[in-house]
Design an enzyme around this catalytic site. Structure first.
Site, short mmCIF file in Angstrom:
data_model
loop_
_atom_site.label_atom_id
_atom_site.label_comp_id
_atom_site.label_asym_id
_atom_site.label_seq_id
_atom_site.Cartn_x
_atom_site.Cartn_y
_atom_site.Cartn_z
N GLN A 109 -33.26 -37.27 -40.79
CA GLN A 109 -34.68 -37.14 -41.07
C GLN A 109 -35.31 -36.77 -39.73
OE1 GLN A 109 -35.07 -41.12 -42.45
NE2 GLN A 109 -35.42 -41.98 -40.43
N LYS B 49 -45.40 -44.96 -34.66
CA LYS B 49 -45.82 -46.29 -35.08
C LYS B 49 -45.95 -47.20 -33.86
CE LYS B 49 -45.34 -45.59 -39.61
NZ LYS B 49 -46.35 -45.78 -40.63
N GLU C 179 -25.13 -47.15 -44.89
CA GLU C 179 -26.20 -48.15 -44.91
C GLU C 179 -27.04 -47.89 -46.16
OE1 GLU C 179 -30.43 -49.55 -43.62
OE2 GLU C 179 -29.78 -47.52 -44.05
N ASP D 45 -27.61 -43.72 -42.00
CA ASP D 45 -28.88 -44.32 -42.41
C ASP D 45 -29.26 -43.82 -43.81
OD1 ASP D 45 -31.21 -45.87 -41.24
OD2 ASP D 45 -32.25 -44.04 -41.92
N ASN D 46 -29.54 -44.75 -44.70
CA ASN D 46 -30.05 -44.40 -46.04
C ASN D 46 -29.33 -43.25 -46.73
OD1 ASN D 46 -32.05 -46.30 -46.43
ND2 ASN D 46 -33.59 -45.12 -45.32
N ASP E 253 -44.64 -40.98 -39.76
CA ASP E 253 -43.89 -40.57 -38.56
C ASP E 253 -42.54 -39.93 -38.93
OD1 ASP E 253 -42.93 -43.02 -39.51
OD2 ASP E 253 -42.37 -43.75 -37.51
N LYS F 111 -37.52 -52.64 -33.53
CA LYS F 111 -37.63 -51.29 -34.04
C LYS F 111 -38.86 -50.59 -33.47
CE LYS F 111 -37.26 -49.27 -38.62
NZ LYS F 111 -37.22 -49.54 -40.06
N TYR F 112 -39.88 -51.40 -33.13
CA TYR F 112 -41.15 -50.81 -32.68
C TYR F 112 -41.52 -51.19 -31.25
CZ TYR F 112 -41.35 -50.29 -37.71
OH TYR F 112 -41.04 -49.99 -39.00
#
Lengths: 677, 677
Positions: B326, B266, B426, B397-398, B361, B537-538
């Protein structure tokens, strides 16, 4: 109750079933219902990710081997609900099966993709494959027509995915995603892969209707002769039954009918000394003539008793017997099974005591005896003996003084063969013990009602009882041979009426001890005592049933109101309403479907007329604020027109201290001939 | 959890242990504590009859094999209580043992009999026998001195029973019944016949203190260079640590530090297209350079990372790592383990989606994969790899998108060897899912705090969080790289201060995402969005840490207040107080022993000054109505004298929108030199 990660060959199931309601002590005990009642089941169903879930409620009706199922639906916040109606008696069960709903998840995502204008060829292919598999499985399972419909549909969708045009694909996908008939078929034949099942299932203890709704009348057969000085018999008792049936009772409960011990027999008014004429307490069970399976000779023979039971049945009455597991010193067991009793250091059997009180006429049983199995079996045999005589209701004396495990075993093993048997726990003890006994299996329980007199006390207590109604079924008694409450002592006739109306309308099961009740007998043995003067427990009483002003007519009306109003036949649907006078209590009961509703208003002050404004919670009664409705007083047969939430009441204890209204809603308009249904 | 009637050789135990607290889901999950905390255990202990009971709380400290015990005492209404303090970390457990206390029952009855003037020779004999048996057993168990005392006592009593005179007997009995030393010995050496034990025991999951009390600072190492355009390194990050430590933080949490995927990377502001300069999202893990166990080459080497961890440790800081299970499409696993991913019907691996949103991504892992065991083990190995690198805290994460069973297994198996490891969940998802994850083992959990802004919302939410504190430990975040709340967007600096004070005082664990927070960065990517404009983040951000008006000094004060006030180090002891202005919220926290108490008052309106009268619940603060006490504002170091329950506050957001008072009680009189402690 939940699925653990077991690291088996298959990955653990993704759906978790938790916070299941109803349950009693996390499934340790069954929940109670009465045949015909609904079981509404709720649970949290949780899974990782975004997938949609599906779930069914699976249940086995009492007495059946097969399982049925009904759909559960999401309520909100991951809470699901399903329901079914129990249709037999005995032990049933329910469980929940929940799984990732692949079809609904597919449909849900597909619609979002279509809305966003995305290409869905791959998704359509995946969906066709799922429909194909489901159809194939349905055919294998014998649902060939529906299976064929699915496989045909799958083929059609497969064909669409081969189309070069993405608009053809989108159209086929849109049609499939909106096809409710397809969705219903997919739901019916769902593969339920990786379904989680709630284990163990939740047990249901389903009783017959008497456990939910019954009016009890307690009386001493020996006082039924109607002739001063003569010991009443079963035959005398039989002659009383039509009047009791006419008052509208369902159950006639008799104190123990067994031979009464002679050793240390108590005299009148619980005197430690007795004369040869004194009949003794029926709870001092056992003498030369026999023990718990024999009948007291002065009452008649076993055949006489059978006739009494049969006559009662013809009149729509049921006889309830007392199970008092204790012995008089001359009970045959004392000789035959000395090890069933506790012995003092000097070898003599210990009589009952609650230091410093002594009950020399009673030997308690030792439930921890070395031969405990023999004793427990013998006690069960007592119950079975009377069941074989046609009895199906037992009032159990002081169950809290016998081990919990004993009751759980006894009730369970009796009800395995006779699920129609009802056990009423006479435990006036600490609240948690009473609740424990209810959980263990007692169908009905005595309560603290007898000592709840003020509005605050009654509201608190009955609000609590509604909360525990999955296992505790209250039986409300106005009085018992042991309890003449101060309220009745001081309040006389108005107090008797108020307590009758409260018992009969706050509780779907209630009882009176008569004829002491109808005759408003209210003399205590001593000031500050709740024991009756000249208690029937220790002597034969000759009651003047013709006494003017006796309450039997009023009792008939109250019981008729109970029979004619289903709202009064359940403890659910109770709702308290505000009154601006603390001496007045107002509460309503309403059936689940709203078709029947009653409102009781009782003046708790037996001295003076009291008046006030009742503020009805109209929505709880299904009434609209601006309409008027008819209040039909079932005690006096007078009718009032009420309007909206606030209405005025005035109750004079000298006349009648209670209203028992059936609420008749205004359902027609001025176009109709009759204004009130 | 309870004893069933098993119809064994011995009769079932008479005592029932039920309604045990604390427990989570009827014992399905352990209860959580932190080393040094108290466990207060309550249970209903029930038995038939009049006998008195005795009970002990038995417990196994985490990491120990042996059991200890402490006495339980009757509180009221058959409720018993006992307590102990946990003194290690790991899995401990407690159970309850309860029995009929024969000696106390004997003593209790004996005193009543004596009071009633009854002959007690037999009772004395029975008591002597019990004391004799108990003494004998004590001697056999090795307590010979105390056993001897008991057998001597028994002999004396035996002798007394032989006396002809009942007054001698009564005197001996009276002495024995009042002898507290004898009672203590009998209690200590009780035979505990037929004792019931709660099974299974209740498990305790005991964490180190960080799980109860810690201040977290999240930052992107790649933005630490301090030079525009340069990619920050672990060494740059290391240089930032002293300032973070000076602000008073304990934990520095870093987003994933692994190689970032190049396929479908991204661009800035989450653009689907990226230029070769774009660094990509750190959560798109894995590239040619390696996967979850490698470090991103631009950050430095594994050695550099180790140095960072070591430097942090020297400064009293701990590094927390992100576990984001992930993969980017170029993660090595995609090639090595294609079966760990979900495939589309056309055989291509499915990227992450939440239709219609697409995350090209990122490839999610398929936890139901045929090789699920291989995948699960590999994921655990990732955690173990970093643990071997010295890490002891993971922010996960998640977690709600991975199966529940996976987390329960992973956390349990990691903590078996490393009980000091802390997992922060999270999971911003539905409430019951968040609670489930906490029950499964997560030490800390993200909350809805970020979206709770009004007094009503905060009061409701934190009242609920206190109720679930046996398993759910909240971690409150003012902001995260993904969440810039509307409150911060619109409220600017006063809003940042208000949220900082709320997070740091309502929660014993809280965190900020910096430097965005200190610098009051509040521009969203679009109106109505909670995403940051130019999100870190990007892209790499170059923060101006010297910006005037930045909040670092205030943050230091807040964190110092947390360190100096034990009341702020726990979520217990929270109490809300009334304020007559809805824009003001007031709440206090107080230590269990009452030695420390703070009161926070926050103006939730970032626009305008607000004032009002606070009504303190004085009894909750251990204050008397008529005294005055000093309120020491730890944010401004000003002091106020308050008196009684009602006091006035005024807070101007332009200056500072919060008071954080330490309550200094007036403890001395005018006779002392210092008025305030």
């Amino acid at each position: 109750m939940e699925i653990e990660d077991t690291r088996n060959e298959s990955p653990p199931h993704r759906v978790v079933i938790t916070a299941v309601q109803p349950q009693v002590d996390a499934g340790r005990f069954p929940i109670k219902r009465v045949a015909g009642e609904k079981v509404i089941v709720e649970a949290d169903l949780l899974a990782d990710g975004q997938d949609l879930l599906a779930a069914v409620l699976r249940y086995r009706q009492p007495g059946k081997d097969s399982w049925a199922e009904s759909e559960m639906r999401l309520v909100e916040n991951d809470r699901w609900r399903g329901e079914f109606r129990v249709d037999g008696i005995g032990i049933g069960e329910f469980t929940i099966e929940a799984w990732i709903d692949r079809f609904e998840s597919w449909r849900h995502d597909l619609l979002k993709r279509l809305e966003a204008g995305q290409d869905v060829a791959l998704e359509l292919q995946a969906g066709a494959q799922l429909i194909q598999e489901t159809g194939g499985r349905a055919i294998l399972a014998g649902a060939s027509a529906e299976g064929k419909l699915l496989t045909d549909q799958a083929e059609m969708l497969h064909a669409a995915t081969q189309a070069a045009s993405s608009s053809v694909v989108a159209e086929a996908a849109g049609t499939a995603a909106h096809d409710e008939r397809l969705a219903a078929l997919m739901r019916r034949h769902s593969l339920r892969e990786g379904a989680t099942t709630l284990t163990p299932a939740v047990r249901l203890d389903v009783d017959r209707e008497t456990a939910r709704f019954s009016s009890w009348y307690e009386m001493f057969p020996r006082s039924c002769a109607g002739v001063p000085g003569r010991h009443g018999t079963f035959a005398d008792c039989e002659r009383r039954l039509p009047a009791i049936a006419a008052m509208g009772f369902d159950v006639v409960y008799l104190p123990p009918i067994h031979p009464i011990g002679r050793i240390h027999r108590k005299g009148k008014n619980n005197s430690p000394a007795s004369s040869p004429d004194d009949p003794g307490s029926p709870w001092a069970i056992g003498a030369a003539e026999g023990g718990h399976t024999a009948v007291h000779p002065q009452l008649g023979s076993l055949e006489d008793f059978s006739r009494l039971v049969a006559t009662a049945r013809e009149l729509g009455l049921e006889i309830a017997l007392d199970l008092a597991f204790q012995c008089a010193p001359d009970h045959p067991w004392v000789r035959e099974h000395p090890s069933w009793f506790r012995h003092r250091p000097d070898g003599i059997i210990q009589y009952a005591e609650n230091p410093p009180k002594k009950y020399e006429d009673i030997y308690p049983l030792d439930f921890q005896s070395e031969d405990w199995r023999g004793l427990w079996d013998a006690l069960r045999d007592i119950a079975l003996t009377w069941i074989r005589q046609g009895l199906r209701i037992f009032r159990v004396d002081n169950p809290h003084t016998k081990p919990f495990a004993f009751w759980e075993w006894l009730i369970r093993s009796v009800k395995e063969s006779y699920p129609e048997v009802i056990f009423l726990a006479e435990a006036f003890t600490r609240p948690k013990i009473m609740h424990r006994l209810a959980k263990l299996g007692f169908s009905l329980s005595y309560t603290y009602f007898t000592w709840r007199n003020t509005r605050w006390e009654l509201t608190q207590y009955f609000t609590e009882l509604v909360r525990t109604s999955d296992y505790f079924r209250p039986s409300l008694w106005t009085n018992t041979p042991d309890i003449l409450s101060e309220y009745l002592q001081f309040g006389g006739r108005p107090a008797f009426i108020a307590r009758l109306v409260l018992a009969a309308t706050l509780g779907a099961c209630y009882g009176i001890y008569g004829p002491a009740f109808e005759l408003c007998e209210n003399a205590p043995i001593a000031p500050g005592s709740e024991e009756y003067l000249n208690a029937e427990k220790y002597e034969i009483r000759n009651w003047n049933l013709e006494q003017p002003d006796n309450l039997s007519e009023l009792i008939s009306r109250v019981n008729r109101a109970r029979r004619e109003n289903p709202a009064l036949q359940s403890n659910r649907g109770l709702c308290f309403h505000e009154v601006d006078n603390d001496q007045l209590i107002a509460y309503s009961k309403r059936t689940e479907d709203g078709s029947n509703a009653v409102l009781a208003v009782v003046n708790l002050d037996y001295h003076s007329p009291q008046s006030g404004w009742v503020t009805l919670r109209l929505e709880e009664l299904g009434l609209r604020p601006q309409t008027s409705f008819q209040m039909h007083d079932l005690l006096t047969d007078t009718r009032y027109l009420w309007q909206g939430a606030r209405n005025y009441v005035q109750l004079d204890p000298a006349r009648i201290p209670a209203h028992l209204f059936r609420i008749r809603r205004y359902v027609r308009t001025e176009n109709d001939f009759d204004y009130y249904m």
